[in-house]
Design a protein around this motif. Structure first.
Motif, PDB file in Angstrom:
ATOM      1  N   ALA A 178       0.832  -1.208   0.000  1.00 29.42           N
ATOM      2  CA  ALA A 178       0.000   0.000   0.000  1.00 29.42           C
ATOM      3  C   ALA A 178       0.865   1.256   0.000  1.00 29.42           C
ATOM      4  N   GLY A 179       1.928   1.252   0.811  1.00 26.98           N
ATOM      5  CA  GLY A 179       2.835   2.398   0.817  1.00 26.98           C
ATOM      6  C   GLY A 179       3.585   2.550  -0.486  1.00 26.98           C
ATOM      7  N   GLY A 230       2.100   7.246 -16.482  1.00 29.01           N
ATOM      8  CA  GLY A 230       1.631   6.995 -15.128  1.00 29.01           C
ATOM      9  C   GLY A 230       0.644   5.837 -15.076  1.00 29.01           C
ATOM     10  N   PHE A 231      -0.229   5.769 -16.074  1.00 27.87           N
ATOM     11  CA  PHE A 231      -1.195   4.664 -16.127  1.00 27.87           C
ATOM     12  C   PHE A 231      -0.491   3.328 -16.343  1.00 27.87           C
ATOM     13  N   LEU A 232       0.477   3.290 -17.245  1.00 37.39           N
ATOM     14  CA  LEU A 232       1.199   2.044 -17.510  1.00 37.39           C
ATOM     15  C   LEU A 232       1.997   1.597 -16.290  1.00 37.39           C
ATOM     16  N   LEU A 233       2.606   2.537 -15.575  1.00 38.29           N
ATOM     17  CA  LEU A 233       3.329   2.182 -14.355  1.00 38.29           C
ATOM     18  C   LEU A 233       2.385   1.638 -13.298  1.00 38.29           C
ATOM     19  N   SER A 234       1.187   2.214 -13.221  1.00 41.87           N
ATOM     20  CA  SER A 234       0.199   1.714 -12.270  1.00 41.87           C
ATOM     21  C   SER A 234      -0.236   0.299 -12.611  1.00 41.87           C
ATOM     22  N   VAL A 235      -0.444   0.034 -13.896  1.00 44.49           N
ATOM     23  CA  VAL A 235      -0.828  -1.313 -14.327  1.00 44.49           C
ATOM     24  C   VAL A 235       0.282  -2.304 -14.026  1.00 44.49           C
ATOM     25  N   LEU A 236       1.531  -1.909 -14.309  1.00 47.60           N
ATOM     26  CA  LEU A 236       2.668  -2.784 -14.022  1.00 47.60           C
ATOM     27  C   LEU A 236       2.764  -3.083 -12.528  1.00 47.60           C
ATOM     28  N   PHE A 237       2.560  -2.069 -11.701  1.00 47.24           N
ATOM     29  CA  PHE A 237       2.614  -2.281 -10.257  1.00 47.24           C
ATOM     30  C   PHE A 237       1.508  -3.228  -9.812  1.00 47.24           C
ATOM     31  N   ARG A 238       0.326  -3.058 -10.366  1.00 44.16           N
ATOM     32  CA  ARG A 238      -0.785  -3.935  -9.980  1.00 44.16           C
ATOM     33  C   ARG A 238      -0.525  -5.380 -10.381  1.00 44.16           C
ATOM     34  N   GLU A 241       1.929  -6.689  -7.840  1.00 41.57           N
ATOM     35  CA  GLU A 241       1.221  -6.858  -6.569  1.00 41.57           C
ATOM     36  C   GLU A 241       0.275  -8.053  -6.616  1.00 41.57           C
ATOM     37  N   HIS A 242      -0.363  -8.252  -7.757  1.00 41.93           N
ATOM     38  CA  HIS A 242      -1.322  -9.356  -7.904  1.00 41.93           C
ATOM     39  C   HIS A 242      -0.651 -10.703  -7.674  1.00 41.93           C
ATOM     40  N   TYR A 243       0.525 -10.896  -8.248  1.00 40.55           N
ATOM     41  CA  TYR A 243       1.197 -12.182  -8.127  1.00 40.55           C
ATOM     42  C   TYR A 243       1.950 -12.318  -6.795  1.00 40.55           C
ATOM     43  N   SER A 244       2.518 -11.227  -6.310  1.00 37.60           N
ATOM     44  CA  SER A 244       3.292 -11.324  -5.066  1.00 37.60           C
ATOM     45  C   SER A 244       2.398 -11.469  -3.839  1.00 37.60           C
ATOM     46  N   LEU A 245       1.178 -10.955  -3.898  1.00 40.61           N
ATOM     47  CA  LEU A 245       0.259 -11.054  -2.760  1.00 40.61           C
ATOM     48  C   LEU A 245      -0.867 -12.044  -3.013  1.00 40.61           C
ATOM     49  N   ALA A 246      -0.629 -13.011  -3.888  1.00 41.08           N
ATOM     50  CA  ALA A 246      -1.661 -14.019  -4.157  1.00 41.08           C
ATOM     51  C   ALA A 246      -2.000 -14.802  -2.887  1.00 41.08           C
TER      52      ALA A 246
END
Length: 258
Positions: A178-179, A230-238, A241-246
């Motif tokens: 989140a941070g 900014g949108f592409l970086l947000s998608v990449l981060f998600r 995050e999706h795979y690391s916090l599965a």
């Protein structure tokens, strides 16, 4: 069908906004609000391969370095502060002070000491701005760990590295993520702001140069490109995050099912 529905929901509002902008600006004769068709027409000739190499990629490289430094430093300091109560009591007033200082205020101060030109001041600006959300969320994540889980790891004689990796970092990882998400948006803003002070290359510097030379359509292309990045970086981060916090999503689903 579910994936297609998700994509449709994600693209619906941007498509509507672009369509409204396109038709609302079609007959505009204002110098400052050119038609969107004109902006799109000059986009390709403005952001050529040379400009990408000279302006966009260096800006992204500075963002990546500053962000990764903040991520490493924020997690490391956050774990230490979160685990040890005396350290937390000692550092908390200072953390609250710097937390209240808006990151853009630091830009001219850092540039004054490290110089207005070069990459050092820009990287330090991005790193310091991104540090606080990562640090504070890491502290809160570590503080919120279950004491029973920590005591169990000690009773089973887990090594310090195993406890740190498997218990502390894993348990605090949702809060750290989140941070890190907040820090990424701050980093993009500081990437642009740091290039407004004496820089002659970079995405932010290019936008300012277009504005000063009254190349308004080209200025708008820079703003649109910044939003797209900014949108592409947000998608990449998600995705990361999706795979690391599965495991975390599975745990929450199991708790709800129980």
């Amino acid at each position: 069908m579910r994936f297609a529905r998700t994509i449709a929901y994600a693209l619906a509002l941007p498509i509507v906004l672009v369509a409204v902008w396109w038709f609302a600006s079609a007959g505009s004769t204002s110098v400052f609000w050119p038609p969107l068709s004109k902006i799109v027409g000059v986009f390709g000739e403005t952001w050529t391969a040379d400009r990408w190499r000279g302006d966009v990629l260096p800006s992204l490289a500075r963002l990546a370095i500053g962000y990764l430094l903040a991520l490493a430093g924020g997690v490391l300091l956050g774990v230490v502060i979160g685990l040890y109560r005396p350290v937390r009591a000692f550092c908390e007033p200072t953390l609250e002070f710097f937390r209240a200082v808006p990151p853009p205020v630091l830009v001219p101060v850092i540039a004054l000491f490290l110089g207005y030109t070069g990459d050092a001041s820009k990287i330090v600006t991005i790193a310091l701005g991104c540090l606080w959300p990562i640090l504070l969320n890491t502290v809160e994540g570590v503080r919120g760990l279950d004491e029973v889980m920590l005591d169990t790891a000690r009773c089973y004689r887990f090594s310090a590295w195993t406890r740190l990796r498997q218990v502390v970092l894993r348990g605090a990882s949702p809060q750290i993520a989140a941070g890190a998400r907040q820090a990424l948006s701050i980093g993009v803003i500081l990437m642009v702001i740091s290039e407004l002070f004496g820089a002659n290359r970079g995405l932010g510097a290019s936008i300012v140069q277009f504005q000063r030379s009254f190349a308004v359509p080209q200025m708008w292309t820079g703003i649109i490109l910044l939003g797209m990045l900014g949108f592409l970086l947000s998608v990449l981060f998600r995705l990361v995050e999706h795979y690391s916090l599965a495991w975390y999503r599975g745990l929450r689903q199991a708790d709800r099912g129980a």
